[in-house]
Write an enzyme that holds these catalytic residues in place. Structure first.
Site: not given
Length: 381
Positions: A270, A308, A310, A313, A339
């Protein structure tokens, strides 16, 4: 004997490294590992909706015990039905113990055997947090995975201090375990400390493993030491932890550190890094970091990362995102945050595939070359 709330299933070990492909079974779903967990410190991953986290593939997020204790208070969250209900997140939640924040944020702290006296960083009022209190707060929050209350000493603190700290952390871990109210609903992890000292890491791991936690965290890293020093500690620490339990490296989120941690047998990570740097206009891409608010991108109509897929993008350009951030429009920070989190979650998906294919070292070499990472610029990543 009741069934533990958290179980780990090892699916495959990579042939050439210590990397493991597995899954963690929790009350709110079964999730593949290795995994990266977005951080929602105050019951919210900054600027993003739960539906967005879900669609990008986040299976578990982290929230912070210290901050939620101070506001809105664990009693209010419990009254709301627990964190899952309060924040409308249906998948896994991990809460840290609050220990790191007590030692990094609090004013005028005084460590005793019973716990830590300190002043709130918000109001200055006097507070006290003990191992039992940290567990009871997390019980009220209702997270799937909880952390033992520990002290996170500076990496370069003296050997004698770290030894005393490790021994106290082990005593605190046992007290927290005894105070845990819902072991069949919430899994409690022990946290291995010990700075950079092999014998102290061995001592900490031995004491904690004897308590038979359902999972183990590696703490006290990514606190100022070099990447090489962190990897060195992982080399001798991770093998000390049980193979049938999940292993969690706390507070690590740069792309290179995730891959290096996986190679050394870590399952969970994390970090606030991806959303924190997004708020400064910095984006993670397959070619390294891109500071989209720089003038060079004012007329750049390409996506943040042409490799990418996503939401950001697929739909928006560097020029547009730069404009939003320069104009202090919140949507710009949301797009950059989306992103960056997608980038790391997708990276871990590719890492899992590389473990399955037994080519993680080749994957690392190709990724590092494309990313522009080397030992000389390690601190910039």
């Amino acid at each position: 004997m009741t069934e533990p709330a958290i179980k780990y299933r090892l699916i495959k070990k990579e042939k050439h490294t210590g990397a493991r492909l597995g899954e963690i079974i929790t009350p709110h779903g079964t999730f593949p590992t290795p995994m990266f967990m977005p951080v929602g410190t105050q019951a919210s991953v900054k600027s993003l909706a739960p539906e967005e986290l879900d669609e990008m593939g986040a299976n578990i997020i982290l929230s912070n015990t210290y901050h939620l204790w101070l506001r809105p208070g664990e009693d209010l969250v419990e009254e709301a039905g627990g964190l899952h209900q309060f924040m409308n997140w249906k998948k896994g939640i991990l809460t840290d113990s609050g220990g790191f924040q007590v030692f990094s944020l609090a004013k005028m702290r005084d460590i005793t055997e019973e716990g830590v006296h300190f002043r709130s960083h918000l109001s200055g009022e006097k507070l006290f947090l003990s191992p039992e209190k940290a567990i009871h707060i997390q019980n009220a929050l209702g997270s799937d995975i909880m952390m033992s209350f520990d002290e996170c000493p500076p990496f370069f603190e003296s050997y004698d201090y770290i030894k005393k700290s490790v021994e106290r952390t082990s005593r605190w871990a046992e007290r927290g375990l005894n105070a845990h109210l819902h072991p069949n609903r919430q899994g409690l992890f022990g946290i291995v400390q010990g700075g950079g000292h092999k014998d102290l890491r061995e001592l900490s791991a031995r004491q904690l493993v004897s308590l038979d936690f359902p999972g183990y965290s590696i703490g006290g890293l990514s606190v100022g030491e070099s990447k090489a020093e962190m990897n060195h500690v992982l080399d001798f620490t991770t093998p000390l932890l049980p193979e049938n339990k999940p292993r969690y490296l706390m507070g690590v989120g740069s792309a290179d550190a995730l891959i290096d941690g996986v190679i050394r047998g870590v399952d969970m990570f994390d970090c606030v890094l991806p959303t924190r740097i997004a708020r400064n206009g910095t984006c993670m891409t397959s070619h390294g970091r891109l500071v989209v608010k720089n003038a060079a991108y004012a007329r750049d109509f390409r996506p943040l990362d042409e490799n990418c897929d996503c939401y950001t993008c697929r739909n928006f350009t560097r020029a547009y995102i730069r404009h939003l951030i320069k104009a202090d429009e919140i949507f710009g920070l949301r797009l950059a945050s989306y992103h960056n989190l997608y980038f790391l979650l997708n990276l871990m998906k590719n890492v899992r595939q590389a473990i399955m294919d037994d080519n993680l070292l080749e994957f690392k070499e190709a990724f590092f070359e494309e990313y522009g990472f080397n030992e000389e610029n390690a601190r910039n990543f």
